[in-house]
Structures are given as structure tokens and as C-alpha cells.
Scaffold this active site. Structure first.
Site, short mmCIF file in Angstrom:
data_model
loop_
_atom_site.label_atom_id
_atom_site.label_comp_id
_atom_site.label_asym_id
_atom_site.label_seq_id
_atom_site.Cartn_x
_atom_site.Cartn_y
_atom_site.Cartn_z
N HIS A 196 0.82 -1.21 0.00
CA HIS A 196 0.00 0.00 0.00
C HIS A 196 0.86 1.28 0.00
O HIS A 196 0.85 2.05 -0.94
CB HIS A 196 -0.88 0.04 1.25
CG HIS A 196 -1.74 -1.15 1.48
ND1 HIS A 196 -2.84 -1.46 0.72
CD2 HIS A 196 -1.65 -2.13 2.42
CE1 HIS A 196 -3.41 -2.57 1.18
NE2 HIS A 196 -2.71 -2.99 2.21
O1 RIB Z 1 -5.27 0.11 4.66
C1 RIB Z 1 -3.88 0.06 4.47
C2 RIB Z 1 -3.19 1.13 5.26
O2 RIB Z 1 -3.45 0.94 6.64
C3 RIB Z 1 -1.66 1.09 5.12
O3 RIB Z 1 -1.15 2.38 5.26
C4 RIB Z 1 -1.25 0.23 6.27
O4 RIB Z 1 0.10 0.51 6.70
C5 RIB Z 1 -2.22 0.68 7.32
O5 RIB Z 1 -1.72 1.90 7.89
#
Ligand code: RIB
Ligand code: CA
Length: 313
Positions: A243
Site C-alpha cells: 500500500h
Molecule cells: O489500509 C492500508 C493502510 O493501513 C496502510 O497504510 C497500512 O500501513 C495501514 O496503515
């Protein structure tokens, strides 16, 4: 061209760690002015320690790391140990950090840096709940116009939620903060689950990290070995979704990504859909576009960039 000045605001988190490593390995394109830490994946004491560990893993101990807010603006903290493990950085056995936190609070650091640097020259890169950013904007409204751009990981439209049926974790944890940021008028680039779920660390890709043989490559492979469980079990994914590295990869090679400039607003009233990013992808309203909302990625190009940069550490 001079490297882009950024503040990384983060809740490490294995994927945050990879995003930080990518930024720190790319000094020609990115100047990490500071790292501010927020409660999110795990409580602040752990996210702060993890940020220090990652800076030491990168061999970049001169970057100031500031602890910020330890809870959301208006709701109890929700964490994600079920995804990231008890430490928030399960996987590699990284040594306890010797590097110290900068004593200045993360929110004060954001305010002071934006006031000290020339207007329009600092990009904010939030990788977790938006609490620190929103607190800074609330306490010092004068800094809002000084922000060059916000490039953040958060939200979802076609992919819907990963923590509730409708909300992505970063936005869900602090929807009030997200509402402030999305209504701030600062130019936004948003990396939602719609694109990050296409950045999957398949086995060949993780084997390539491990084959680098350096500490960073091996550590990232070990982070992924742990971090992929949640998404493989929930979605049947081919690997862990990276992500947060989508944010720092965008700063280096924006052409890896494509999306639409649309209106995105945050649900802050209904508990049923709390934290939902209501993205007008099909432009069915007359709401003013406020975000470049990404929908696609050149995944092979992304992993080629990431692998090449990790090799530098
Ligand atoms: O939903 C994914 C996000 O939430 C990413 O940034 C992960 O590190 C958590 O913070
Ligand atoms: Ca994160």
C-alpha cells in the site's frame, strides 16, 4: 532537478517501512526533511520505535523522527495487530534502535517546517491515519496554503473496505482528520486500495528482494513473509499489497500510476459507513474535484523500481 522536499507521516507497519526505505534510497528525487509518526497500525510508542528501526536499517540516522499524536481527533484508537503483528513490524528481527526521537512533537514539526520552507516547496506524504496533518492544519491554518501537495495512501472505491465493509483503515481510524484534509483545498494525490491491491508481492517478486542479499532486501522479504498472511486469507491474494510504497514510488515515477481527478468526500456521520471515501469516480454529482484518485498501476515497473532502489541500501 532538485529533489522534492517531503515529510513522511507514518504508522509503521511493514508497508510503511518499505515506503520509507524507497524514499531514503532515492536522494536524487526525494529529500526526506523529517519523519513524523502517528498511532495507527499499532500504538504510538511502537510506531515511533519502528520508524527509528527503519531509519537505522536504511543507514539514514540523520533524518529527524518526531512522535506525533497517540490517538485520533475524536474517536478511540483502532489498531491492526491482526495484520502487522504485535510489534507492528513482525517478520525481521531488527535490533533495538540506538537512534533517538527528536523531542519536538510531530505536529509542531510539521508546522515549523512548513513555516520555515518556501511556500509550495514541501510535500506531505501521510501513510497512516491523518491525525497529525489535521491537527497541524487546525492549530496553524496559515500553513495550509504553504503545502505543495499531499500524496497519501488511504481510502477505497471499487475495492470498498478492508477494516469495515465500507472503509479503508487509515481513513477509518480518524475520519474527522481525513475530512479536514480532504476539505483543506491542498492538492491531493490519493493511493486507495483500488490501486494498492494491484501492487502485490508475488513469490518471484519477494524472492527478488531476498536475492539482493543486503540487509534491506532480506528484511523486506521477511516483512512480506509475515505481512502477506492477512490479505492471502481474506482476499485470496497472490501476495502482500504494498500500500504505502505507492506513495513514494509516485514521487519518483508518477507515470507508473493512472487515475482520475474527482471529488472525494469522507463519511463522518453514519457509524454504518464511517470513514468511507465517497469517490465520485463516474462524476454523477456537481461536487468540485479535490483529488487525483488513482485506479491503476504498472506493477512490473513498480517492483522493478523498488527492487533497484532497495539494492542501493
Ligand atoms: O489500509 C492500508 C493502510 O493501513 C496502510 O497504510 C497500512 O500501513 C495501514 O496503515
Ligand atoms: Ca501505514
Amino acid at each position: 532537478m532538485a529533489p522534492r522536499k517531503i515529510i513522511i507521516d507514518t504508522d509503521p507497519g511493514q508497508d510503511d517501512a518499505v515506503a520509507m526505505l524507497l524514499a531514503l534510497a532515492s536522494p536524487d528525487e526525494i529529500d526526506v526533511v523529517a519523519i513524523t509518526v502517528v498511532a495507527g497500525n499499532v500504538p504510538l510508542a511502537l510506531t515511533a520505535k519502528n520508524a527509528l528501526k527503519v531509519c537505522e536499517l536504511a543507514g539514514m540516522t540523520s533524518v529527524p523522527v518526531h512522535a506525533g499524536c497517540d490517538k485520533p481527533m475524536g474517536r478511540p484508537l483502532v489498531t491492526a495487530e491482526h495484520v502487522h503483528g504485535e510489534t507492528g513490524l513482525n517478520g525481521p528481527d531488527l535490533p533495538e534502535p540506538t537512534m533517538q526521537l527528536d523531542p519536538k512533537h510531530g505536529v509542531d514539526a510539521i508546522i515549523d517546517i512548513l513555516r520555515a520552507e518556501a511556500p509550495g516547496t514541501v510535500t506531505l506524504c501521510p501513510l497512516g491515519p491523518l491525525t497529525n496533518i489535521a491537527e497541524a492544519f487546525t492549530r496553524a491554518p496559515d500553513i495550509v496554503a504553504r503545502v505543495q501537495e499531499i500524496v497519501l495512501m488511504g481510502g477505497a472505491y471499487f475495492e470498498v473496505g478492508n477494516i469495515t465493509p465500507t472503509a479503508e483503515f487509515n481513513i477509518y481510524v480518524d475520519p474527522q482528520a481525513a475530512d479536514i484534509v480532504f476539505k483543506s483545498g491542498v492538492p491531493l494525490v490519493v493511493m486507495p486500495l483500488d490501486v494498492t491491491h494491484k501492487a502485490l508481492v508475488t513469490k518471484p517478486r519477494n524472492d527478488a528482494f531476498r536475492a539482493l542479499g543486503n540487509r534491506a532486501g532480506v528484511a523486506v522479504a521477511e516483512m512480506t513473509d509475515f505481512f502477506e498472511r492477512f490479505d492471502k486469507e481474506k482476499y485470496g491474494s497472490q501476495g502482500a499489497p504494498l500500500h504505502d510504497p505507492c506513495v513514494t514510488a509516485y514521487l519518483i515515477k508518477p507515470d507508473l500510476f493512472s487515475g482520475r481527478h474527482i471529488n472525494v468526500e469522507i463519511e463522518t456521520t453514519s457509524e454504518l459507513t464511517m470513514g468511507m471515501t465517497v469517490a465520485d469516480w463516474w462524476r454523477v454529482t456537481d461536487r468540485t474535484p479535490n483529488a487525483l484518485f488513482m485506479g491503476d498501476i504498472d506493477a512490473d515497473g513498480f517492483f522493478a523500481l523498488l527492487t533497484e532502489r532497495l539494492a542501493r541500501l
